[in-house]
Design an enzyme around this catalytic site. Structure first.
Site, PDB file in Angstrom:
ATOM      1  NE  ARG A 179      33.708  42.326  40.682  1.00 21.31           N
ATOM      2  CZ  ARG A 179      34.860  41.728  40.467  1.00 21.31           C
ATOM      3  NH1 ARG A 179      35.762  41.624  41.447  1.00 21.31           N
ATOM      4  NH2 ARG A 179      35.172  41.211  39.302  1.00 21.31           N
ATOM      5  N   GLY A 180      32.112  39.140  41.065  1.00 24.03           N
ATOM      6  CA  GLY A 180      33.035  38.097  40.605  1.00 24.03           C
ATOM      7  C   GLY A 180      32.393  36.746  40.907  1.00 24.03           C
ATOM      8  CG  ASP A 185      30.948  35.921  35.139  1.00 28.01           C
ATOM      9  OD1 ASP A 185      31.787  36.499  34.439  1.00 28.01           O
ATOM     10  OD2 ASP A 185      30.699  36.252  36.315  1.00 28.01           O
ATOM     11  CG  ASN A 191      34.849  36.786  31.774  1.00 29.98           C
ATOM     12  OD1 ASN A 191      34.610  36.601  32.965  1.00 29.98           O
ATOM     13  ND2 ASN A 191      35.869  37.516  31.384  1.00 29.98           N
ATOM     14  CD  GLN A 249      33.605  45.214  36.642  1.00 30.83           C
ATOM     15  OE1 GLN A 249      33.839  45.965  35.700  1.00 30.83           O
ATOM     16  NE2 GLN A 249      32.442  44.622  36.790  1.00 30.83           N
TER      17      GLN A 249
HETATM   18  O1  MRU Z   1      30.095  41.942  37.043  1.00 31.52           O
HETATM   19  P1  MRU Z   1      31.217  41.261  37.758  1.00 31.52           P
HETATM   20  O2  MRU Z   1      32.253  42.203  38.268  1.00 31.52           O
HETATM   21  O3  MRU Z   1      30.701  40.309  38.809  1.00 31.52           O
HETATM   22  O4  MRU Z   1      31.909  40.371  36.636  1.00 31.52           O
HETATM   23  C1  MRU Z   1      33.035  39.617  36.951  1.00 31.52           C
HETATM   24  C2  MRU Z   1      33.615  38.896  35.801  1.00 31.52           C
HETATM   25  O5  MRU Z   1      33.111  38.938  34.697  1.00 31.52           O
HETATM   26  C3  MRU Z   1      34.814  38.025  36.077  1.00 31.52           C
HETATM   27  O6  MRU Z   1      35.673  37.991  34.981  1.00 31.52           O
HETATM   28  C4  MRU Z   1      34.335  36.603  36.367  1.00 31.52           C
HETATM   29  O7  MRU Z   1      33.332  36.614  37.341  1.00 31.52           O
HETATM   30  C5  MRU Z   1      35.423  35.712  36.803  1.00 31.52           C
HETATM   31  S1  MRU Z   1      35.951  36.123  38.420  1.00 31.52           S
HETATM   32  C6  MRU Z   1      37.075  35.006  38.977  1.00 31.52           C
END
Ligand code: MRU
Length: 343
Positions: free
Chosen positions: A46-47, A234, A244, A193
């Site tokens: 994820r991320g 994101d 985000n 997270q």
């Molecule tokens: O749901 P996730 O864990 O994929 O969400 C991740 C985030 O919101 C992060 O802050 C974003 O992707 C930036 S990661 C460098």
């Protein structure tokens, strides 16, 4: 950092299963593109940038396995399946578009040629992401020169990228510059997270960190304990609105209330100039169980109605600066983002 988030190894995609962190470090092997799609959907990886890299590797893997006779049909299917995994992070669609461009450029030279080119492109996207994070980390660190107490939300670290991280890349670069500081890590309900991943990364790096629950952020700011907030992204819209992790908007409002600078760090692959504003960014809705249950144990009455958006949008006027691998973008964002991406 020794941990590898994702890797192309012997024509397989290997990823650290982030669902099991911080307690278990187990790597999953994806043998075909469906495995990669499922890994993205189910949060093994994820991320935003990491999702993009995984999708690119998924396309390369799928193309490698696709029968020559039905190659073109199969390629479209691979792109479609991966494109349906998660809707908010634009890096996914950016990576798929890059893979599609390579396919178009090489298709006339035969299937083997396309397969090789797609595999090379996925590696290129992987390496470029690490380089971008290191570069944007330096730009971000220059904004935090006097900050002793920095707050972050979610995980925008090595785990959320091919390596080094975005918001945590800034924090890593700051540490490498010799600055002394501490990080407040918001746990980031509902998926945790912050508690599970960011706290783990910072501890591994020996960066002083304090874990808090999300609802403690305002209290710390009111007490003068936070000098700056830095988060990842994101999707950045053309006007500077930023999607985000859910809770980011709340933090930005709190930061404004207390006169604390609010920074967003991300690669240019997170900027979507085709998205006019945050209103156009699709927000992923996730399983209600993420809210009603913690580690499989119910914490709410059965049958209660649940709302679980995975992301929110922070309006551009709440953001002090956005930094990418190309430098720092200041307001007015509409104009400065346009110039930034075209150079
Ligand atoms: O749901 P996730 O864990 O994929 O969400 C991740 C985030 O919101 C992060 O802050 C974003 O992707 C930036 S990661 C460098």
């Amino acid at each position: 950092m020794a941990v590898k988030t994702i890797e192309w190894k012997n024509d397989r995609v290997v990823m650290l299963d982030q669902r099991l962190l911080p307690h278990k470090e187990i790597y999953r092997v994806c043998r075909d593109y469906q495995d990669v799609a499922e890994a993205i959907r189910s949060m093994v990886i994820r991320g935003a940038p990491a999702i993009g890299v995984a999708a690119a590797m998924g396309v390369a893997l799928g193309a490698l396995k696709a029968p020559v006779k039905t190659f073109d049909r199969e390629f479209e299917k691979i792109i479609a399946v991966l494109g349906k995994t998660r809707p908010t992070a634009v890096n996914l669609f950016w990576a798929l578009q890059r893979m599609r461009n390579v396919y178009s450029d090489h298709r006339s030279r035969g299937v083997e040629n396309v397969q090789r080119a797609l595999r090379d492109e996925a590696q290129k996207i992987y390496k470029e992401d690490i380089a971008a994070n290191k570069q944007l980390g330096k730009f971000g660190a220059s904004l935090l020169r006097n900050a002793k107490h920095i707050m972050t939300h979610c995980n925008a670290g090595a785990l959320a990228t091919a390596g080094y991280g975005t918001a945590l890349g800034v924090i890593r670069a700051l540490k490498e510059s010799g600055q002394q500081f501490e990080v407040f890590v918001n746990e980031t309900r509902p998926y945790l997270q912050g508690a599970r991943l960011t706290a783990w990364e910072l501890k591994k790096e020996k960066i002083p960190a304090t874990l808090i629950t999300d609802n403690m952020a305002g209290h710390l700011m009111q007490k003068g304990k936070v000098d700056a907030v830095v988060v990842g992204c994101d999707r950045v819209a053309a006007n500077g609105d930023v999607a985000n992790k859910i809770g980011t908007y709340t933090l930005a409002v709190l930061a404004r209330r207390h006169g604390i600078p609010f920074y967003v760090a991300g690669p240019t692959s997170s900027i979507d100039v085709n998205c006019r504003s945050g209103d156009d960014i699709p927000i992923e809705q996730r399983d209600p169980k993420e809210v009603s249950h913690i580690f499989g144990k119910s914490v709410a009455p059965k049958g209660i109605h649940i709302f679980n958006p995975a992301f929110d949008v922070t309006a551009q006027e709440l953001i002090t600066a956005i930094n990418t691998e190309k430098g720092v973008i200041h307001p007015p964002y509409q104009q400065n983002i346009r110039n930034h991406v075209s150079h």
